[in-house]
Design a protein around this motif. Sequence first.
Motif: not given
Ligand code: F6R
Length: 241
Positions: A35-39, A66-67, A132-134, A138, A140, A167, A202
């Motif tokens: 994944p990307t993102g902060s997690s 993932l995306d 990670g998880i949105g 969500h 991905g 952001r 989360k």
């Molecule tokens: C990123 C991805 C998303 C993030 C999710 C959490 O490739 O697939 O599902 O894992 O939006 O994002 P963060 O980690 O920034 O809170």
Amino acid sequence: MQIHIVKSPELAAEAAATLIAAAILENPDLVLGLPTGSSPLGAYRALIRMHREGLLDFSKVATYNLDEYVGLDGTHEQSYRRFMDENLFEHVNIPRENTHVPSGVGPDPERNARDYEAAILSAGGIDLQFMGIGRNGHIGFNEPSDSFADKTAVIALSPSTVEANKRFFASADDVPKTAVSMGVGTILRARRALLLATGRDKAEAIRGMVNGPVTPMLPASALRFHPNCVAILDEAAASLL
Ligand code: F6R
């Protein structure tokens, strides 16, 4: 689903990196979903450290992200390809051709999605999918909806995800509104799954994933059907369990 709760986000990152490192040590040819993102940032820093210390060799590892946002090429500073280059790939010895991020550009994003799913299949499938998880549950970019997407597809981002991601952009108008994402089915077909969630924002999604119904309205709940899934949570993310 195996759930591990640790005290801090730092420990959660170390735990996730340790699991990934062990998988690479067990199988140097690991096919790793990322994944990307902060997690994942703390886990990526830990993996880079283990590589620098001589513990981890990425030379045979293959990665599938993932995306990717539709419309951003890999040089765009908010593209997920660039994120991965800057936060992991450039700091370890993974050959560039072994790293795969869906393509968000070209005349036919749907075709990019189909090609990506086929590439995962021809690599033999994903051995370990890290994610990670949105806040809306969500995984991905599979947003809450009335059905689970099976394969990699072009997906419309929900207003809450656009809001959460603005952001990183000059304004919400600049956030791409669609992405190419692995489907929930693609994720479930991975032989092992690893979800990392930290922070109070989360906690609702984690409660739904663990204790709510399995429903496409909370895509991460599908992980309860995965036979080999580990969720690593810090105390804040686990606070509503
Ligand atoms: C990123 C991805 C998303 C993030 C999710 C959490 O490739 O697939 O599902 O894992 O939006 O994002 P963060 O980690 O920034 O809170």
